[in-house]
Write a protein that holds these residues in place. Structure first.
Motif, PDB file in Angstrom:
ATOM      1  N   GLN A 325       0.826  -1.203   0.000  1.00 43.63           N
ATOM      2  CA  GLN A 325       0.000   0.000   0.000  1.00 43.63           C
ATOM      3  C   GLN A 325       0.866   1.261   0.000  1.00 43.63           C
ATOM      4  OE1 GLN A 325      -3.379   0.149  -0.406  1.00 43.63           O
ATOM      5  NE2 GLN A 325      -2.907   2.320  -0.667  1.00 43.63           N
ATOM      6  N   GLU A 326       1.986   1.232   0.714  1.00 42.01           N
ATOM      7  CA  GLU A 326       2.921   2.363   0.694  1.00 42.01           C
ATOM      8  C   GLU A 326       3.479   2.567  -0.713  1.00 42.01           C
ATOM      9  OE1 GLU A 326       5.955   1.627   3.537  1.00 42.01           O
ATOM     10  OE2 GLU A 326       4.600   1.612   5.253  1.00 42.01           O
ATOM     11  N   ILE A 327       3.790   1.478  -1.387  1.00 43.46           N
ATOM     12  CA  ILE A 327       4.315   1.563  -2.748  1.00 43.46           C
ATOM     13  C   ILE A 327       3.260   2.137  -3.679  1.00 43.46           C
ATOM     14  CG2 ILE A 327       5.056   0.156  -4.715  1.00 43.46           C
ATOM     15  CD1 ILE A 327       6.354  -1.726  -2.568  1.00 43.46           C
ATOM     16  N   ARG A 328       2.024   1.705  -3.518  1.00 46.53           N
ATOM     17  CA  ARG A 328       0.933   2.235  -4.345  1.00 46.53           C
ATOM     18  C   ARG A 328       0.778   3.749  -4.132  1.00 46.53           C
ATOM     19  NH1 ARG A 328      -3.943  -0.721  -6.162  1.00 46.53           N
ATOM     20  NH2 ARG A 328      -5.634   0.739  -6.641  1.00 46.53           N
ATOM     21  N   SER A 329       0.924   4.198  -2.887  1.00 43.61           N
ATOM     22  CA  SER A 329       0.835   5.626  -2.600  1.00 43.61           C
ATOM     23  C   SER A 329       1.967   6.382  -3.278  1.00 43.61           C
ATOM     24  CB  SER A 329       0.874   5.857  -1.084  1.00 43.61           C
ATOM     25  OG  SER A 329      -0.246   5.269  -0.446  1.00 43.61           O
ATOM     26  N   GLY A 330       3.172   5.778  -3.294  1.00 47.66           N
ATOM     27  CA  GLY A 330       4.284   6.396  -3.999  1.00 47.66           C
ATOM     28  C   GLY A 330       4.038   6.476  -5.494  1.00 47.66           C
ATOM     29  N   HIS A 331       3.457   5.440  -6.045  1.00 48.60           N
ATOM     30  CA  HIS A 331       3.092   5.464  -7.466  1.00 48.60           C
ATOM     31  C   HIS A 331       2.062   6.575  -7.735  1.00 48.60           C
ATOM     32  CE1 HIS A 331       4.246   0.952  -8.063  1.00 48.60           C
ATOM     33  NE2 HIS A 331       5.297   1.740  -7.975  1.00 48.60           N
ATOM     34  N   ARG A 332       1.156   6.752  -6.788  1.00 52.27           N
ATOM     35  CA  ARG A 332       0.139   7.789  -6.947  1.00 52.27           C
ATOM     36  C   ARG A 332       0.784   9.176  -6.997  1.00 52.27           C
ATOM     37  NH1 ARG A 332      -4.771   8.330  -9.073  1.00 52.27           N
ATOM     38  NH2 ARG A 332      -5.995   9.945  -8.046  1.00 52.27           N
ATOM     39  N   ARG A 333       1.773   9.403  -6.129  1.00 54.30           N
ATOM     40  CA  ARG A 333       2.469  10.688  -6.136  1.00 54.30           C
ATOM     41  C   ARG A 333       3.192  10.901  -7.462  1.00 54.30           C
ATOM     42  NH1 ARG A 333       3.489   8.978  -0.830  1.00 54.30           N
ATOM     43  NH2 ARG A 333       5.546   8.185  -1.386  1.00 54.30           N
ATOM     44  N   ALA A 334       3.809   9.840  -7.987  1.00 53.93           N
ATOM     45  CA  ALA A 334       4.504   9.961  -9.269  1.00 53.93           C
ATOM     46  C   ALA A 334       3.530  10.249 -10.405  1.00 53.93           C
ATOM     47  CB  ALA A 334       5.293   8.672  -9.555  1.00 53.93           C
ATOM     48  N   LEU A 335       2.359   9.629 -10.371  1.00 58.74           N
ATOM     49  CA  LEU A 335       1.352   9.881 -11.399  1.00 58.74           C
ATOM     50  C   LEU A 335       0.875  11.329 -11.354  1.00 58.74           C
ATOM     51  CD1 LEU A 335      -0.613   8.665 -13.585  1.00 58.74           C
ATOM     52  CD2 LEU A 335      -2.239   8.389 -11.708  1.00 58.74           C
ATOM     53  N   LEU A 336       0.558  11.819 -10.156  1.00 56.97           N
ATOM     54  CA  LEU A 336       0.014  13.169 -10.028  1.00 56.97           C
ATOM     55  C   LEU A 336       1.065  14.235 -10.319  1.00 56.97           C
ATOM     56  CD1 LEU A 336      -2.310  12.778  -6.909  1.00 56.97           C
ATOM     57  CD2 LEU A 336      -2.900  12.730  -9.342  1.00 56.97           C
ATOM     58  N   ALA A 337       2.341  13.931 -10.075  1.00 53.32           N
ATOM     59  CA  ALA A 337       3.398  14.884 -10.436  1.00 53.32           C
ATOM     60  C   ALA A 337       3.445  15.095 -11.936  1.00 53.32           C
ATOM     61  CB  ALA A 337       4.751  14.374  -9.928  1.00 53.32           C
ATOM     62  N   ARG A 338       3.078  14.078 -12.688  1.00 51.97           N
ATOM     63  CA  ARG A 338       3.096  14.155 -14.147  1.00 51.97           C
ATOM     64  C   ARG A 338       1.741  14.560 -14.722  1.00 51.97           C
ATOM     65  NH1 ARG A 338       6.659  10.980 -11.993  1.00 51.97           N
ATOM     66  NH2 ARG A 338       8.650  10.539 -13.032  1.00 51.97           N
ATOM     67  N   TYR A 339       0.674  14.083 -14.099  1.00 45.32           N
ATOM     68  CA  TYR A 339      -0.677  14.295 -14.648  1.00 45.32           C
ATOM     69  C   TYR A 339      -1.627  14.763 -13.541  1.00 45.32           C
ATOM     70  CZ  TYR A 339       1.411  11.456 -18.336  1.00 45.32           C
ATOM     71  OH  TYR A 339       2.240  10.962 -19.311  1.00 45.32           O
ATOM     72  N   PRO A 340      -1.418  15.970 -13.003  1.00 48.04           N
ATOM     73  CA  PRO A 340      -2.278  16.419 -11.900  1.00 48.04           C
ATOM     74  C   PRO A 340      -3.747  16.522 -12.286  1.00 48.04           C
ATOM     75  CG  PRO A 340      -0.930  18.227 -12.754  1.00 48.04           C
ATOM     76  CD  PRO A 340      -0.397  16.968 -13.366  1.00 48.04           C
ATOM     77  N   HIS A 341      -4.031  16.725 -13.558  1.00 45.63           N
ATOM     78  CA  HIS A 341      -5.417  16.842 -14.008  1.00 45.63           C
ATOM     79  C   HIS A 341      -6.116  15.483 -14.096  1.00 45.63           C
ATOM     80  CE1 HIS A 341      -2.343  16.836 -17.087  1.00 45.63           C
ATOM     81  NE2 HIS A 341      -3.154  16.233 -17.913  1.00 45.63           N
ATOM     82  N   LEU A 342      -5.370  14.398 -13.794  1.00 46.06           N
ATOM     83  CA  LEU A 342      -5.994  13.066 -13.746  1.00 46.06           C
ATOM     84  C   LEU A 342      -6.159  12.589 -12.302  1.00 46.06           C
ATOM     85  CD1 LEU A 342      -4.182  11.241 -16.715  1.00 46.06           C
ATOM     86  CD2 LEU A 342      -6.459  12.285 -16.686  1.00 46.06           C
ATOM     87  N   ALA A 343      -6.302  13.542 -11.389  1.00 44.61           N
ATOM     88  CA  ALA A 343      -6.439  13.185  -9.973  1.00 44.61           C
ATOM     89  C   ALA A 343      -7.684  12.345  -9.705  1.00 44.61           C
ATOM     90  CB  ALA A 343      -6.475  14.459  -9.126  1.00 44.61           C
ATOM     91  N   HIS A 344      -8.659  12.442 -10.576  1.00 44.78           N
ATOM     92  CA  HIS A 344      -9.899  11.677 -10.391  1.00 44.78           C
ATOM     93  C   HIS A 344      -9.768  10.235 -10.897  1.00 44.78           C
ATOM     94  CE1 HIS A 344      -9.911  13.120 -14.526  1.00 44.78           C
ATOM     95  NE2 HIS A 344     -10.791  12.173 -14.819  1.00 44.78           N
ATOM     96  N   VAL A 345      -8.640   9.899 -11.534  1.00 42.50           N
ATOM     97  CA  VAL A 345      -8.442   8.560 -12.100  1.00 42.50           C
ATOM     98  C   VAL A 345      -7.650   7.715 -11.105  1.00 42.50           C
ATOM     99  CG1 VAL A 345      -7.492   7.222 -14.011  1.00 42.50           C
ATOM    100  CG2 VAL A 345      -8.488   9.490 -14.435  1.00 42.50           C
ATOM    101  N   ASP A 346      -8.241   6.660 -10.619  1.00 46.07           N
ATOM    102  CA  ASP A 346      -7.594   5.801  -9.620  1.00 46.07           C
ATOM    103  C   ASP A 346      -6.799   4.683 -10.291  1.00 46.07           C
ATOM    104  OD1 ASP A 346      -8.665   7.205  -7.449  1.00 46.07           O
ATOM    105  OD2 ASP A 346     -10.525   6.033  -7.526  1.00 46.07           O
ATOM    106  N   PHE A 347      -5.890   4.120  -9.523  1.00 49.23           N
ATOM    107  CA  PHE A 347      -5.249   2.880  -9.940  1.00 49.23           C
ATOM    108  C   PHE A 347      -6.225   1.719  -9.722  1.00 49.23           C
ATOM    109  CE2 PHE A 347      -1.022   4.922  -8.731  1.00 49.23           C
ATOM    110  CZ  PHE A 347      -0.654   5.157 -10.050  1.00 49.23           C
ATOM    111  N   THR A 348      -6.206   0.776 -10.626  1.00 53.75           N
ATOM    112  CA  THR A 348      -7.027  -0.425 -10.461  1.00 53.75           C
ATOM    113  C   THR A 348      -6.215  -1.619  -9.975  1.00 53.75           C
ATOM    114  OG1 THR A 348      -6.681  -1.066 -12.776  1.00 53.75           O
ATOM    115  CG2 THR A 348      -8.594   0.322 -12.290  1.00 53.75           C
ATOM    116  N   HIS A 349      -4.899  -1.615 -10.218  1.00 49.58           N
ATOM    117  CA  HIS A 349      -4.059  -2.747  -9.828  1.00 49.58           C
ATOM    118  C   HIS A 349      -2.669  -2.251  -9.437  1.00 49.58           C
ATOM    119  CE1 HIS A 349      -7.083  -4.573 -12.502  1.00 49.58           C
ATOM    120  NE2 HIS A 349      -6.928  -5.673 -11.783  1.00 49.58           N
ATOM    121  N   THR A 350      -2.060  -2.916  -8.472  1.00 50.55           N
ATOM    122  CA  THR A 350      -0.668  -2.698  -8.082  1.00 50.55           C
ATOM    123  C   THR A 350      -0.039  -4.064  -7.871  1.00 50.55           C
ATOM    124  OG1 THR A 350      -1.129  -0.578  -7.005  1.00 50.55           O
ATOM    125  CG2 THR A 350       0.888  -1.717  -6.353  1.00 50.55           C
TER     126      THR A 350
END
Length: 443
Positions: A325-350
């Motif tokens: 879960q910590e790794i997934r949160s880190g992936h989320r930060r990396a995604l939002l750093a690149r695509y902040p306008h996709l904040a509403h799009v969740d990960f489905t798998h880790t």
């Protein structure tokens, strides 16, 4: 030869590549006593290629290919979907130009082989000659990128510098300062590819899944006995395409390092989201700083983030749910750093995938014991290396000589011995933490 208890794969149940596939047909399992001409353990890229090539050489031989899990569920179905022609960064720094050319030729032979199989059997795996971007965010990444360009010039390989605006027109973000594009990489859906390769094996290859081998020993006649849960295989020749798990059969112990890397992906983006982002489908970007973040956009428009490395001496059992879960949160930060306008799009798998590296960055290829052969330790470039090394291992076993076989013998050797535990674990974990800290600007 008797072994200690064999520790089996323990992969998580959240691999997006595998979950995206339709449910497979029921598995055929090892049952009863079987006598075969060749047994291959491990139905990943290496094992599939070895079994196929054995069957090509000897169509009348009886061959079994055995895996503890379903095809595509293990490491070969958990990578980021790159089939890379260029040698790995460490290999690119090798002082011998001929060594690098041999590696390049082997990787390209693997790509040609896979492309031929995909086209001939019409394997639906998002196979694409898309090339690859290597991206840099800040000064550290740009320094690595300049070093990569120098290595490419020395190798005599084509590449193209891609500045921020042009790159953003493809990947839909201005997060990166610059990238280098190399044209020889192919992209694919790894779980779909290995499943397709398994479904199109020659008729004299019998695939046995969900059939873990719990013991390995030699009988009085010199045959190898593979002990399963509900059956046994007896064979004079055994090929191991088992990567890190080779050590579980008593070979290359204290020479392989089990490392796991992790990825997360989103649901498919909508037309509106693609247009608002300005992102194109079907590309891949790896970090110039190897400890940075890999980003993929799949053909079915899922964004994938891959980073974070863990030393996993107990394989998947080394990773807890809270760590994942910590790794997934880190992936989320990396995604939002690149695509902040996709904040509403969740990960489905880790998910994570375990692979083998060696301290001297050396792959093993050849004979381990009388009648036992292996290719092991792909050092993180498994799709191409597994395919060509598995193919050539079968050639080696049947005595088929070629220039490619000479090449692979020339570039492989014995992985160096690891220090004993607990020093090994302390050292590996410290190096991973240091690399993550130094590369934090590129994550």
């Amino acid at each position: 030869m008797n072994n200690r208890a064999i520790h089996l794969p323990h992969d998580d149940q959240d691999c997006g590549w595998y979950a995206a596939l339709p449910e497979p047909a029921p598995a055929k399992r090892l049952n009863g006593q079987q006598q075969v001409d060749y047994a291959v353990i491990g139905a990943g890229f290496a094992g599939l290629a070895a079994a196929r090539q054995l069957a090509v050489h000897q169509p009348e031989a009886r061959i079994v290919l055995i895996d503890a899990q379903r095809v595509g569920y293990g490491a070969s179905g958990r990578n980021s979907g790159f089939v890379i022609d260029l040698p790995h960064k460490m290999a690119l720094e090798h002082p011998d130009p001929e060594h690098k050319q041999r590696l390049l030729g082997l990787n390209r032979a693997a790509i040609a082989q896979l492309q031929g199989l995909v086209e001939h059997h019409q394997i639906d795996c998002q196979w694409s000659h898309a090339g690859k971007y290597q991206g840099a965010v800040g000064p550290r990444g740009l320094a690595y990128l300049e070093h990569f360009e120098r290595l490419m010039k020395e190798l005599g390989e084509p590449f193209r510098s891609v500045e921020r605006e042009e790159l953003a027109g493809v990947i839909g973000t201005h997060h990166y300062s610059r990238a280098v594009y190399t044209p020889g990489c192919y992209l694919m859906q790894p779980a779909a590819l290995v499943r397709g390769l398994a479904e199109t094996l020659p008729p004299n290859v019998e695939l046995l899944e969900h059939s873990p081998i719990k013991g390995l020993q030699r009988d009085a006649q010199g045959q190898w006995l593979l002990q399963g849960v509900d059956g046994q295989v007896r064979t004079p020749r055994l090929l191991l395409g088992t990567s890190i798990f080779t050590q579980e059969f008593g070979y290359l112990r204290s020479r392989l390092l089990p490392v796991m890397t992790f990825a997360s992906w989103t649901r498919p983006l909508t037309d509106a989201e693609m247009q608002a982002t300005g992102i194109l489908p079907d590309w891949g970007l790896t970090p110039a700083d190897h400890a940075g973040t890999t980003v993929r956009m799949t053909q079915d428009r899922r964004l994938m983030i891959r980073n974070t490395y863990k030393h996993v001496p107990r394989y998947g059992k080394s990773v807890s749910d809270s760590t994942r879960q910590e790794i997934r949160s880190g992936h989320r930060r990396a995604l939002l750093a690149r695509y902040p306008h996709l904040a509403h799009v969740d990960f489905t798998h880790t998910w994570g995938g375990v692979y083998a590296i060696s301290r001297n960055f050396t792959n093993f290829f050849g004979e381990l014991d009388d009648g036992v052969y292996a290719t092991a330790c792909d050092n993180g470039v498994g799709a191409a290396w597994g395919t060509i090394s598995g193919t050539l291992l079968a050639d080696r076993v049947v005595g088929a000589h070629s220039q490619r076989l000479q090449d692979i013998h020339a570039v492989t050797g014995m992985p160096s011995r690891n220090p004993p535990e607990p020093l090994l674990g302390l050292g590996v974990r410290s190096r991973i933490r240091l690399a993550a800290w130094n590369s934090r600007s590129e994550l």
